[in-house]
Design an enzyme around this catalytic site. Structure first.
Site, short mmCIF file in Angstrom:
data_model
loop_
_atom_site.label_atom_id
_atom_site.label_comp_id
_atom_site.label_asym_id
_atom_site.label_seq_id
_atom_site.Cartn_x
_atom_site.Cartn_y
_atom_site.Cartn_z
N CYS A 1 0.88 -1.33 -0.23
CA CYS A 1 0.04 0.07 0.10
C CYS A 1 0.72 1.14 -0.03
O CYS A 1 0.37 2.38 -0.06
CB CYS A 1 -0.89 0.21 1.31
SG CYS A 1 -0.20 -0.01 2.96
N CYS B 1 -1.22 -5.18 6.60
CA CYS B 1 -0.91 -3.88 7.51
C CYS B 1 -0.11 -4.39 8.77
O CYS B 1 0.35 -3.50 9.20
CB CYS B 1 -2.24 -3.09 7.76
SG CYS B 1 -3.30 -3.29 6.59
FE1 FES Z 1 -1.38 0.43 4.22
FE2 FES Z 1 -3.14 -0.74 6.04
S1 FES Z 1 -3.45 -0.13 3.92
S2 FES Z 1 -1.13 0.02 6.30
#
Ligand code: FES
Length: 150
Positions: A34, A103
């Site tokens: 992400c 995450c």
């Molecule tokens: Fe990046 Fe959760 S979406 S840490």
């Protein structure tokens, strides 16, 4: 899957947030999936994690898992902190939705990075204690087993 009460609690009231005065180990890791970043601060004395804090650009799940992870390693030995896995943190939070598992990896890796930095600050080679911190070099969609990509 909804978030557990514990996740919501640690997201709404995160423990140990911010910079840590007197930290002697600081680690920063990024999540390739992400692009979010986590920084972990630790203060080690006599092999014990006396204090720990974190700052993150990550999402709510990253905040909750980091908050829980800091609570789990505070007061523990370096060896115990190194054994903390993202699975154990998720278990302590009563689970995370599958799309949010990546995450939780940020917190585990940031703790290891901070301890690595602590050893380096002491003039000690961290490799025998910590090994290589897995970093993901794959593009999104690939999997290299680092825990950040699937
Ligand atoms: Fe990046 Fe959760 S979406 S840490």
């Amino acid at each position: 899957m909804a978030y557990s009460e514990k996740v919501m609690d640690h997201f709404a009231n995160p423990r140990n947030v911010g910079e840590l005065a007197g930290a002697n180990g600081i680690g920063e890791v990024g999540n390739s999936k992400c692009g979010d970043i986590m920084r972990m601060y630790i203060k080690v004395e006599n092999n014990i994690i006396q204090d720990v804090s974190f700052k993150t650009f990550g999402c709510g799940a990253a905040i909750a898992t980091s908050s829980m992870a800091t609570e789990l390693i505070k007061g523990k030995t370096i060896e115990e902190a190194l054994q903390l896995t993202n699975s154990a943190v998720m278990e302590a939070l009563d689970g995370l939705p599958p799309v949010k598992v990546h995450c939780s990896v940020l917190a585990e890796q940031a703790i290891k990075a901070a301890l690595k930095n602590y050893y380096e600050n002491q003039g000690i080679d961290p490799t025998p204690f910590i090994g290589e911190i897995p970093e993901c070099h794959h593009d999104h969609g690939d999997s290299c087993g680092c825990g950040s990509c699937e």
